[in-house]
Design an enzyme around this catalytic site. Structure first.
Site, PDB file in Angstrom:
ATOM      1  N   GLU A 180      -4.413   0.733  -3.573  1.00  0.00           N
ATOM      2  CA  GLU A 180      -3.018   1.171  -3.499  1.00  0.00           C
ATOM      3  C   GLU A 180      -2.069  -0.026  -3.403  1.00  0.00           C
ATOM      4  OE1 GLU A 180      -3.493   5.607  -1.527  1.00  0.00           O
ATOM      5  OE2 GLU A 180      -2.991   3.912  -0.232  1.00  0.00           O
ATOM      6  N   ASP A 223       0.903   3.817  -3.165  1.00  0.00           N
ATOM      7  CA  ASP A 223       0.528   5.219  -2.981  1.00  0.00           C
ATOM      8  C   ASP A 223       1.508   6.126  -3.721  1.00  0.00           C
ATOM      9  OD1 ASP A 223      -0.846   7.487  -1.512  1.00  0.00           O
ATOM     10  OD2 ASP A 223       1.171   7.679  -0.673  1.00  0.00           O
ATOM     11  N   GLU A 266       0.838  -1.202   0.000  1.00  0.00           N
ATOM     12  CA  GLU A 266       0.000   0.000   0.000  1.00  0.00           C
ATOM     13  C   GLU A 266       0.875   1.255   0.000  1.00  0.00           C
ATOM     14  OE1 GLU A 266      -2.615   2.372   3.296  1.00  0.00           O
ATOM     15  OE2 GLU A 266      -2.509   0.189   3.441  1.00  0.00           O
TER      16      GLU A 266
END
Length: 232
Positions: free
Chosen positions: A124, A52, A48
């Protein structure tokens, strides 16, 4: 994802074939699942974190070159609208990603497969997995196809406007007051909190809003204040 059929279904849903199936599997392991299962040693938060950054770069690069005559403020607002959790959760729901999550029993019972923040984080993590498996160009194409494609709708509906900033601007311009926010209520267990925040002009409550965090609830309250048009 030991079920080969399930893996193929997911690859079809996201439009990709992974060389390393374990990366795809890991992208869907929520932290809560590890507390109850011995067959997962990691969760998806590192992916994640990576996803991102990849998402932000891909969107920034696209906007910079696509709109050379627009100021930084426009590009920043558009990027923020594209990468914010609410928008990513819409993408996850469209792709049906919630069906493939590994969740604890408690998270499952509390509706974890539909929670916006879990779905957004999963998108993400998936982007992070795509990047590691196929490189930036494959990840960029995925982002263009499923996320950047929503930009036209965002601009046409004014979804790129930050409600809190707009309310503050209007309240100061029309009424010479600075909005303030107060917590009205907080309910639910730690893993599923619900906050209600009120927006005030001086001592007057103008509107309230609910969200999974105080910040989200403030944005909801500001959006409701915009609809109320209290400065007319």
């Amino acid at each position: 994802m030991k079920n080969t059929k399930k893996t193929k279904e997911l690859e079809k849903a996201v439009g990709l074939t992974f060389k390393d199936k374990s990366l795809l599997d890991l992208a869907f392991v929520h932290r809560s699942y590890m507390n109850e299962s011995g067959d997962k040693k990691q969760h998806n938060e590192r992916l994640e974190y990576l996803g991102d950054a990849v998402l932000e770069l891909a969107v920034t690069d696209y906007l910079y070159y696509k709109y050379p005559d627009h100021p930084e403020g426009d590009l920043t607002n558009w990027r923020s609208a594209l990468v914010k959790g609410k928008n990513l959760a819409k993408v996850a729901k469209k792709l049906g990603l919630g069906d493939y999550l590994y969740l604890s029993r408690g998270e499952e019972l509390s509706g974890g497969r539909e929670k916006a923040y879990i779905l957004a984080n999963t998108v993400e993590a998936l982007i992070g997995a795509v990047y590691l498996d196929g490189g930036f160009e494959i990840a960029r194409k995925f982002i263009m196809k499923h996320i950047v494609v929503m930009l036209e709708e965002i601009i046409s509906q004014g979804l790129d406007v930050d409600p809190k900033s707009r309310v503050q601007e209007l309240a100061q311009e029309k009424l010479n007051v600075t909005p303030r926010y107060e917590l009205l209520s907080e309910t639910g267990p730690d893993h599923d909190k619900k906050f209600i925040m009120g927006i005030y002009f001086d001592a007057k409550l103008i509107a309230d809003g609910m969200g999974p965090s105080k910040q989200d609830a403030e944005q909801a309250a500001a959006a409701n204040a915009l609809k109320a048009k209290k400065w007319n």
